[in-house]
Design a protein around this motif. Structure first.
Motif, PDB file in Angstrom:
ATOM      1  N   ALA A 245     101.431  42.042 -14.156  1.00 19.04           N
ATOM      2  CA  ALA A 245     100.028  42.357 -13.914  1.00 19.04           C
ATOM      3  C   ALA A 245      99.584  41.836 -12.557  1.00 19.04           C
ATOM      4  N   LEU A 246     100.008  40.631 -12.253  1.00 19.53           N
ATOM      5  CA  LEU A 246      99.642  39.998 -10.988  1.00 19.53           C
ATOM      6  C   LEU A 246     100.120  40.830  -9.805  1.00 19.53           C
ATOM      7  N   LEU A 247     101.351  41.307  -9.933  1.00 15.11           N
ATOM      8  CA  LEU A 247     101.942  42.080  -8.845  1.00 15.11           C
ATOM      9  C   LEU A 247     101.208  43.389  -8.639  1.00 15.11           C
ATOM     10  N   ILE A 248     100.916  44.049  -9.756  1.00 15.76           N
ATOM     11  CA  ILE A 248     100.200  45.318  -9.647  1.00 15.76           C
ATOM     12  C   ILE A 248      98.844  45.074  -8.986  1.00 15.76           C
ATOM     13  N   ALA A 249      98.172  44.000  -9.417  1.00 13.90           N
ATOM     14  CA  ALA A 249      96.872  43.681  -8.818  1.00 13.90           C
ATOM     15  C   ALA A 249      97.026  43.419  -7.323  1.00 13.90           C
ATOM     16  N   ALA A 250      98.067  42.663  -6.954  1.00 13.12           N
ATOM     17  CA  ALA A 250      98.256  42.333  -5.539  1.00 13.12           C
ATOM     18  C   ALA A 250      98.491  43.596  -4.722  1.00 13.12           C
ATOM     19  N   VAL A 251      99.359  44.474  -5.234  1.00 15.29           N
ATOM     20  CA  VAL A 251      99.690  45.680  -4.477  1.00 15.29           C
ATOM     21  C   VAL A 251      98.471  46.595  -4.354  1.00 15.29           C
ATOM     22  N   LEU A 252      97.666  46.648  -5.436  1.00 13.25           N
ATOM     23  CA  LEU A 252      96.505  47.535  -5.398  1.00 13.25           C
ATOM     24  C   LEU A 252      95.370  46.970  -4.553  1.00 13.25           C
ATOM     25  N   PHE A 253      95.082  45.671  -4.743  1.00 18.64           N
ATOM     26  CA  PHE A 253      93.884  45.123  -4.121  1.00 18.64           C
ATOM     27  C   PHE A 253      94.169  44.342  -2.846  1.00 18.64           C
ATOM     28  N   ALA A 254      95.388  43.909  -2.665  1.00 24.58           N
ATOM     29  CA  ALA A 254      95.720  43.173  -1.441  1.00 24.58           C
ATOM     30  C   ALA A 254      97.058  43.689  -0.925  1.00 24.58           C
ATOM     31  N   PRO A 255      97.052  44.914  -0.398  1.00 26.38           N
ATOM     32  CA  PRO A 255      98.321  45.524   0.013  1.00 26.38           C
ATOM     33  C   PRO A 255      99.045  44.706   1.083  1.00 26.38           C
ATOM     34  N   ARG A 256      98.308  43.878   1.819  1.00 28.02           N
ATOM     35  CA  ARG A 256      98.977  43.040   2.817  1.00 28.02           C
ATOM     36  C   ARG A 256      99.238  41.643   2.254  1.00 28.02           C
ATOM     37  N   GLY A 257      99.185  41.530   0.939  1.00 25.89           N
ATOM     38  CA  GLY A 257      99.500  40.265   0.305  1.00 25.89           C
ATOM     39  C   GLY A 257      98.307  39.326   0.285  1.00 25.89           C
ATOM     40  N   LEU A 258      98.468  38.217  -0.446  1.00 25.16           N
ATOM     41  CA  LEU A 258      97.364  37.258  -0.565  1.00 25.16           C
ATOM     42  C   LEU A 258      96.935  36.737   0.791  1.00 25.16           C
ATOM     43  N   TYR A 259      97.899  36.378   1.612  1.00 24.57           N
ATOM     44  CA  TYR A 259      97.543  35.823   2.916  1.00 24.57           C
ATOM     45  C   TYR A 259      96.831  36.873   3.768  1.00 24.57           C
ATOM     46  N   GLY A 260      97.323  38.103   3.708  1.00 23.92           N
ATOM     47  CA  GLY A 260      96.675  39.189   4.447  1.00 23.92           C
ATOM     48  C   GLY A 260      95.244  39.383   3.998  1.00 23.92           C
ATOM     49  N   ALA A 261      95.016  39.268   2.678  1.00 23.57           N
ATOM     50  CA  ALA A 261      93.668  39.446   2.142  1.00 23.57           C
ATOM     51  C   ALA A 261      92.747  38.327   2.626  1.00 23.57           C
ATOM     52  N   VAL A 262      93.265  37.103   2.604  1.00 21.18           N
ATOM     53  CA  VAL A 262      92.464  35.961   3.079  1.00 21.18           C
ATOM     54  C   VAL A 262      92.121  36.148   4.560  1.00 21.18           C
ATOM     55  N   GLU A 263      93.118  36.604   5.312  1.00 23.88           N
ATOM     56  CA  GLU A 263      92.910  36.830   6.744  1.00 23.88           C
ATOM     57  C   GLU A 263      91.795  37.852   6.973  1.00 23.88           C
ATOM     58  N   GLU A 264      91.866  38.926   6.182  1.00 24.04           N
ATOM     59  CA  GLU A 264      90.878  39.990   6.323  1.00 24.04           C
ATOM     60  C   GLU A 264      89.487  39.480   5.979  1.00 24.04           C
ATOM     61  N   LEU A 265      89.433  38.690   4.907  1.00 20.79           N
ATOM     62  CA  LEU A 265      88.154  38.131   4.465  1.00 20.79           C
ATOM     63  C   LEU A 265      87.578  37.238   5.558  1.00 20.79           C
ATOM     64  N   ALA A 266      88.421  36.379   6.103  1.00 24.59           N
ATOM     65  CA  ALA A 266      87.975  35.479   7.170  1.00 24.59           C
ATOM     66  C   ALA A 266      87.481  36.290   8.359  1.00 24.59           C
ATOM     67  N   ALA A 267      88.224  37.357   8.687  1.00 26.57           N
ATOM     68  CA  ALA A 267      87.825  38.191   9.825  1.00 26.57           C
ATOM     69  C   ALA A 267      86.459  38.809   9.573  1.00 26.57           C
ATOM     70  N   ARG A 268      86.237  39.209   8.321  1.00 29.13           N
ATOM     71  CA  ARG A 268      84.955  39.828   8.009  1.00 29.13           C
ATOM     72  C   ARG A 268      83.830  38.805   8.142  1.00 29.13           C
ATOM     73  N   ILE A 269      84.104  37.583   7.674  1.00 25.44           N
ATOM     74  CA  ILE A 269      83.075  36.547   7.737  1.00 25.44           C
ATOM     75  C   ILE A 269      82.785  36.145   9.180  1.00 25.44           C
ATOM     76  N   TRP A 270      83.840  35.924   9.942  1.00 22.01           N
ATOM     77  CA  TRP A 270      83.621  35.480  11.323  1.00 22.01           C
ATOM     78  C   TRP A 270      83.407  36.661  12.268  1.00 22.01           C
ATOM     79  N   GLY A 271      83.536  37.880  11.726  1.00 23.59           N
ATOM     80  CA  GLY A 271      83.272  39.050  12.551  1.00 23.59           C
ATOM     81  C   GLY A 271      84.305  39.291  13.635  1.00 23.59           C
ATOM     82  N   ARG A 272      85.482  38.725  13.442  1.00 25.74           N
ATOM     83  CA  ARG A 272      86.531  38.973  14.439  1.00 25.74           C
ATOM     84  C   ARG A 272      87.502  40.008  13.908  1.00 25.74           C
ATOM     85  N   ARG A 273      88.457  40.400  14.786  1.00 20.42           N
ATOM     86  CA  ARG A 273      89.401  41.425  14.422  1.00 20.42           C
ATOM     87  C   ARG A 273      90.298  40.985  13.303  1.00 20.42           C
TER      88      ARG A 273
END
Ligand SMILES: Nc1ncnc2c1ncn2[C@@H]1O[C@H](COP(=O)(O)OP(=O)(O)OP(=O)(O)O)[C@@H](O)[C@H]1O
Ligand SMILES: [Mg+2]
Lengths: 256, 330
Positions: free
Chosen positions: B302-330
């Motif tokens: 289940a975890l894997l399916i969730a990761a692939v669906l909701f965080a295709p770039r993996g957990l770290y990629g998702a965190v990176e994206e979130l941080a980018a959205r918050i700080w408004g950077r690329r």
């Protein structure tokens, strides 16, 4: 003056499914040449490039660079001998910046891509050369952008930047203006004008106006065969050339 | 020119700063782990060993773009090399064992590369499976050296630096593991941003384009396989030193696949992703399998399916994206 050709294709032959896409093509390029390779869609222009770079194996024929037969050499080895191409559809690295593209090409040319330590941002000579190339192509402002963030016109310029950074002796440009919005072709054309004078350039292009401004020699390909090789003016006058392709001459502003 | 040199100098210093910042964060986490889970140091050490395996897969898969289900061949080769050296040849100094393991892994990496780089795509993936099965079978047959299915025992590492015994609580092993991980991490950061690393990233995206730039694709990838083997072998050696046994499971297809899952979970292509994935996966495995050993695999699925669906770039990629959205950077 040395008139040995820097590039020669001799009797190149290739069939795809029984149909000849390269039919006994013989073509020589000399230092400083500005040659346009034109022909209708599917004439075999891109295939010709693939045959000479070694990406597609010909069924017969030879390629020589500066007199040396390179048929036994891999595509990469031919590049190292100075035979560089660009792609009809841009092929760039989506996760790299413009600066990284050019730096990688410079490092590759200098044979330094095997090094496990160091970063090009701390290499003054790489930076200097990279800046110069980016400035010539008007790309300085986007140096630190990922290529996927650039417009297609600028991506085409990055293709050329990559090629220039490899310091080629023979440059094969496969439709450098393909897909570029009309307003941006001027930038590309001035980049083409600034190519090193002693470089031999073969440009595939459908924009006939551009072909006539750029080329001092025109080669016309039809169904894989060279049907004309000579002065641009004579090409325009040739009945055979008009019949297969240069119907476009009449309304040259709308390339096929 | 001086401006450029200055700039290069600054870039160099900034790079050095960033090179220090990440290991500091790792070190902080490692120290926190030591004090928060004093009874679980064996698990933490195992996480570090597997991290090295996952980092090694990241080099080959995340960076060079070669999917593999056989990377445990390099991990196991490192474990057996270190273990056999200790049990049969008296090489019991832990540093020496680590070096032996790393070179064992590098050799396995070279062999894997020579086999796998003959193909592309799906056939290549199949070759990776074949490689790990062959290694497994070889270790099974050579039971005189490896102990076969009983496992290799009789590994007694001497004190670290002649001073620190490998104690029952696994403190020395853990601290040594943290040191190895930090060292490897810094080395890999340097390699990934080096000219060689750039070339490898280029190969991962479009090998034909690299050839059209004059790059030697096969030679470069083979070199990366050897480096990956060295890293995985180090992990294997750490496993041998800390557990003092080496089993056939270190050379298994199952471990290879599980490690690949950890990488995808964390985010392939980033060294942080590899670490995030390993820690998350193994920590969850420990927690959930203790609570409910039967449903552990269900939850992984289940975890894997969730990761692939909701965080295709993996957990770290998702965190990176979130941080980018918050700080408004690329
Ligand atoms: N790998 C291939 N296998 C089979 N047929 C091919 C292959 N590559 C090209 N062809 C065919 O060979 C012919 C020549 O193609 P090529 O791409 O060289 O044409 P071109 O002159 O570059 O055309 P365009 O102006 O559209 O770029 C076409 O009919 C094409 O469909
Ligand atoms: Mg074409």
């Amino acid at each position: 003056m040395n008139r040995e050709p820097v590039f020669e294709a001799v009797g190149l032959q290739k069939n795809f499914g029984g149909v000849a896409v390269a039919d006994n093509i013989t073509l020589a390029l000399y230092a400083g040449d500005r040659v346009a390779l034109i022909g209708p869609n599917g004439a075999g222009k891109t295939t010709f490039v693939n045959l000479v770079t070694g990406n597609v194996a010909p069924s017969a024929g030879k390629v020589r660079l500066a007199g040396k037969d390179v048929m036994a050499e891999s595509p990469a080895m031919r590049v190292r001998r100075g035979l560089v191409r660009t792609f009809q559809l841009t092929r760039l690295f989506q996760r790299m910046t413009v600066a990284e593209h050019v730096a990688l090409a410079i490092l590759q040319r200098e044979g330094r891509t095997g090094r496990l330590v160091g970063n090009f941002r701390a290499m003054p000579n790489v930076l200097a050369e990279m800046r110069e190339i980016l400035a010539t192509l008007d790309l300085s402002l986007v140096a630190d952008r990922l290529v996927c963030e650039l417009g297609y016109g600028q991506q085409r310029l990055v293709e050329i930047a990559l090629a220039l950074a490899l310091k080629p002796k023979v440059l094969l440009l496969d439709e450098p203006t393909a897909g570029v919005p009309a307003g941006e072709t001027a930038r590309l054309e001035s980049a083409l004008d600034q190519l090193p004078p002693d470089l031999a350039v073969l440009m595939i292009e459908h924009d006939i106006d551009l072909v006539f401004r750029f080329a001092r020699r025109v080669v016309v390909l039809d169904a894989g065969a060279v049907i004309f090789d000579g002065q641009p003016g004579d090409a325009a006058a040739s009945a055979q050339v008009r019949r297969v392709y240069l119907g476009n001459f009449t309304d040259a502003r709308h390339p096929a | 020119m001086t401006v450029l040199e200055n700039e290069a100098e600054t870039a160099h210093k900034q790079g050095a700063m960033r090179l220090v910042a990440a290991p500091m964060l790792l070190l902080t986490l490692a120290i926190a782990g030591y004090f928060l889970f004093p009874d679980n140091l064996a698990l933490l050490t195992r996480i570090i060993a597997i991290s090295l395996l996952v980092l090694s897969i990241d080099l080959v898969t995340g960076i060079c773009g070669v999917a593999t289900l056989g990377q445990a061949a390099m991990f196991g080769a490192g474990a057996y090399a270190a273990g056999i050296g200790a049990a049969h040849f008296g090489i019991t100094d832990p540093l020496a064992m680590t070096v032996v393991g790393a070179f064992g892994g590098a050799l396995a990496g070279l062999l894997s590369g020579l086999v796998m780089l003959r193909a592309h795509g799906l056939p290549q993936l199949v070759l990776s499976i074949a490689v790990v099965h062959l290694f497994h079978e070889a270790a099974n047959k050579a039971s005189r050296w490896t102990g076969g299915s009983d496992g290799l025992t009789g590994i007694t590492p001497s004190p670290l630096l002649g001073l620190f015994d490998f104690d029952l609580w696994g403190r020395t092993a853990y601290i040594y593991g943290v040191f190895l991980l930090l060292l490897t991490f810094v080395a890999l950061r340097v390699i990934v941003s080096s000219p060689f690393g750039m070339l490898c990233r280029g190969i991962g995206e479009d090998a034909t384009r690299i050839e059209a730039m004059g790059g030697d694709v096969r030679g470069t990838m083979l070199k990366m396989f050897v480096i990956a083997g060295f890293v995985a072998g180090t992990g294997g050696a750490l496993g041998a030193i800390s557990t003092q046994v080496v089993g056939l499971d270190t050379l298994s297809f199952a471990l290879s696949a599980e490690a690949l899952v950890m990488l995808v979970l964390g985010g392939a292509g980033s060294l942080y992703g590899a670490l995030t994935g390993t820690v998350t996966f193994m920590w969850l495995e420990d927690v959930i399998s203790a609570a409910n050993p039967f449903h552990w695999m269900t939850i992984v699925g289940a975890l894997l399916i969730a990761a692939v669906l909701f965080a295709p770039r993996g957990l770290y990629g998702a965190v990176e994206e979130l941080a980018a959205r918050i700080w408004g950077r690329r």
